[in-house]
Write an enzyme that holds these catalytic residues in place. Sequence first.
Site, PDB file in Angstrom:
ATOM      1  N   HIS A 123       0.869  -1.175   0.000  1.00  0.00           N
ATOM      2  CA  HIS A 123       0.000   0.000   0.000  1.00  0.00           C
ATOM      3  C   HIS A 123       0.910   1.230   0.000  1.00  0.00           C
ATOM      4  O   HIS A 123       2.032   1.173   0.509  1.00  0.00           O
ATOM      5  CB  HIS A 123      -0.819  -0.068   1.298  1.00  0.00           C
ATOM      6  CG  HIS A 123      -1.873   0.971   1.481  1.00  0.00           C
ATOM      7  ND1 HIS A 123      -1.590   2.237   1.932  1.00  0.00           N
ATOM      8  CD2 HIS A 123      -3.210   0.918   1.305  1.00  0.00           C
ATOM      9  CE1 HIS A 123      -2.736   2.919   2.035  1.00  0.00           C
ATOM     10  NE2 HIS A 123      -3.717   2.147   1.655  1.00  0.00           N
ATOM     11  N   LYS A 226     -10.024  -0.824  10.743  1.00  0.00           N
ATOM     12  CA  LYS A 226     -10.293  -1.948   9.832  1.00  0.00           C
ATOM     13  C   LYS A 226     -10.647  -3.208  10.607  1.00  0.00           C
ATOM     14  O   LYS A 226     -10.858  -4.265  10.030  1.00  0.00           O
ATOM     15  CB  LYS A 226      -9.072  -2.221   8.953  1.00  0.00           C
ATOM     16  CG  LYS A 226      -8.787  -1.108   7.936  1.00  0.00           C
ATOM     17  CD  LYS A 226      -7.594  -1.485   7.080  1.00  0.00           C
ATOM     18  CE  LYS A 226      -6.913  -0.297   6.452  1.00  0.00           C
ATOM     19  NZ  LYS A 226      -7.603   0.228   5.287  1.00  0.00           N
ATOM     20  N   CYS A 364      -4.966   2.844  -3.381  1.00  0.00           N
ATOM     21  CA  CYS A 364      -3.727   3.315  -2.745  1.00  0.00           C
ATOM     22  C   CYS A 364      -2.584   2.344  -2.995  1.00  0.00           C
ATOM     23  O   CYS A 364      -1.727   2.145  -2.118  1.00  0.00           O
ATOM     24  CB  CYS A 364      -3.889   3.526  -1.243  1.00  0.00           C
ATOM     25  SG  CYS A 364      -5.025   4.821  -0.818  1.00  0.00           S
TER      26      CYS A 364
HETATM   27  C1  LIG Z   1      -2.287  -2.680   3.520  1.00  0.00           C
HETATM   28  C2  LIG Z   1      -2.589  -1.327   4.095  1.00  0.00           C
HETATM   29  N1  LIG Z   1      -1.629  -0.620   4.696  1.00  0.00           N
HETATM   30  C3  LIG Z   1      -1.854   0.589   5.222  1.00  0.00           C
HETATM   31  C4  LIG Z   1      -3.094   1.172   5.181  1.00  0.00           C
HETATM   32  C5  LIG Z   1      -3.262   2.540   5.738  1.00  0.00           C
HETATM   33  O1  LIG Z   1      -4.116   2.577   6.822  1.00  0.00           O
HETATM   34  P1  LIG Z   1      -4.626   3.970   7.387  1.00  0.00           P
HETATM   35  O2  LIG Z   1      -5.202   4.711   6.227  1.00  0.00           O
HETATM   36  O3  LIG Z   1      -5.650   3.583   8.405  1.00  0.00           O
HETATM   37  O4  LIG Z   1      -3.462   4.673   7.984  1.00  0.00           O
HETATM   38  C6  LIG Z   1      -4.147   0.460   4.588  1.00  0.00           C
HETATM   39  C7  LIG Z   1      -5.501   1.036   4.536  1.00  0.00           C
HETATM   40  O5  LIG Z   1      -5.991   1.544   3.580  1.00  0.00           O
HETATM   41  C8  LIG Z   1      -3.880  -0.800   4.011  1.00  0.00           C
HETATM   42  O6  LIG Z   1      -4.844  -1.498   3.392  1.00  0.00           O
END
Ligand SMILES: Cc1ncc(COP(=O)(O)O)c(C=O)c1O
Lengths: 418, 126
Positions: A123, A226, A364
Amino acid sequence: MQKLGEHIKKQFPIFSRRINGHPLVYLDNASTSQKPRAVIDALSTYYKTMNANIHRGIHTLSEEATDRYEQTRTRVARFLNAASPTEIIFTRGCTESINLVAATWAAAAIRRDDKIIVSALEHHANLVPWQELARKKRARLDIIPLTAELTLDEKRFHTLLSRKTKLVCLTSQSNVLGTVPPLRRMIKAAHTVGARVLVDAAQSVGHSRTNVHALDCDFLAFSSHKMLGPTGVGVLYAKKEILEMMPPYQYGGDMVESVAQRRSTYRPAPWKFEAGTPNIADVIAFASAIDFLEAIGFDAIQQHDADLLSYARSVFANYHRVQLFVPEGESSSVLSFTVEGVHPHDVATVFDVQAIAIRSGLHCAEPLVRLLGVEATARMSFYLYNTRSDIDRAARALEKVFKVFSLTLPRSGIQPLA
Amino acid sequence: MDLYSETILDHYRYPRHRGSLLRPSARVVQHNPLCGDVIKLDIAVRDSKVVDTRFLGAGCAISQAATSLLLDSIQGKNIRSLERLTRQNVIDLLGISVSKAREQCAQLGLTALQKAITMLKQKRKR
Ligand SMILES: Cc1ncc(COP(=O)(O)O)c(C=O)c1O
């Protein structure tokens, strides 16, 4: 199975909501999960009965709030099988947890010509901070590529590892493909060259048991939102010996031990990483989310996920205009797909008219979606309240997509839902 | 399914002004970072009038149809009049109301066109 799905939906107030006249089908859980009544109640109970600042009052309310906040830290430590609650830092979310490591430990430990390795599955949250750090330090950023089967190329990973490797950053489950890398093996290999390993557990932590002791990872990051908890809370786990060496993250109140006009000393970890008033209410309510998940048990959740994914695969595979992007035999909770001749945004819009929430776009994870050779994908992601009938409704929405766009499709011959 | 009207599906299926120009007066490549939609817009101007315009793009039905409709509407127009184009004009061309999330898709072509006009104005100043 009877415990999850339809039965548990009743504990999530949002499912009384209708959208465009239809009951909501929520298949965007990889973005964020819905919240059970227990978590919503914990939030309002805190504000109604306990609201006070923590670590800085000797009155009853402040003591109660401080206790509950610190109890949540202990709860998280137990949940992750960490050695001690002091290995748990609360942040704003997974993204901030990763940035915290980049700004403190990595900023001090990584030097020119060192190597950082990330996987092609990451991500943006576990890629962009490392791009920036590598650029600033003139370090090298190496990428573990994907195989044709959409898994990580472990052989290539082994050839990338060297004494220059200081940090390896790995997701525990891809938010696009559902791929689950063999973390234990990869972490072991990284440690043999002396590298530290950061695990982005955002996608797995609410679906399968996380055991930082067994994994032996050095850092692990995730978000509460999540996994049934509130937004605005993240966790960074780091091994005690590393935390003690790490410089503070932000400076100000709460993180200091003693402050003179020109110089200050700082509290020990984890408090030196939590400057200012933290997100007290959401942290406290997060404990209720963990209680909720553990009462159900991860065995049941994983079994439920596996059932939904295999059902969704079999239903969607019936449509020859649909391409699925998922490794063979992987049991995760996400299913990315495309529909020939229709942009994923248009798919998501038609689904939304039927009150089915899915995600579309780049998730993302732009480099990964580009690797798949498509402009974007549509994605269904499941959780404990989803049912096979949710997937049947998604399939009907898919047929609606074919109908609306039949003009633009090169061939006809849509197979009806079996 | 009001969003996908006959007009929109027709323009998506058969985009007007598809292609590129050999010697455009201005060329703009515009991305929508949210979804990866992209449009390359060429415009040829003579005596302050739009004599030809083309686009190539990949994206959703809304972004592609909106661009096709928009370019259709500006043929032969004086570029000064194009400066007055608004987002509402695009919505009127589409003939539907779009959700907030889809608004960016609908406006991709207009954003590209506005950038092209700015480029043309700067060229003339030089
Ligand atoms: C694999 C992964 N890493 C990191 C994130 C980032 O999480 P957050 O937006 O809650 O900081 C997400 C969420 O979209 C994710 O799916």
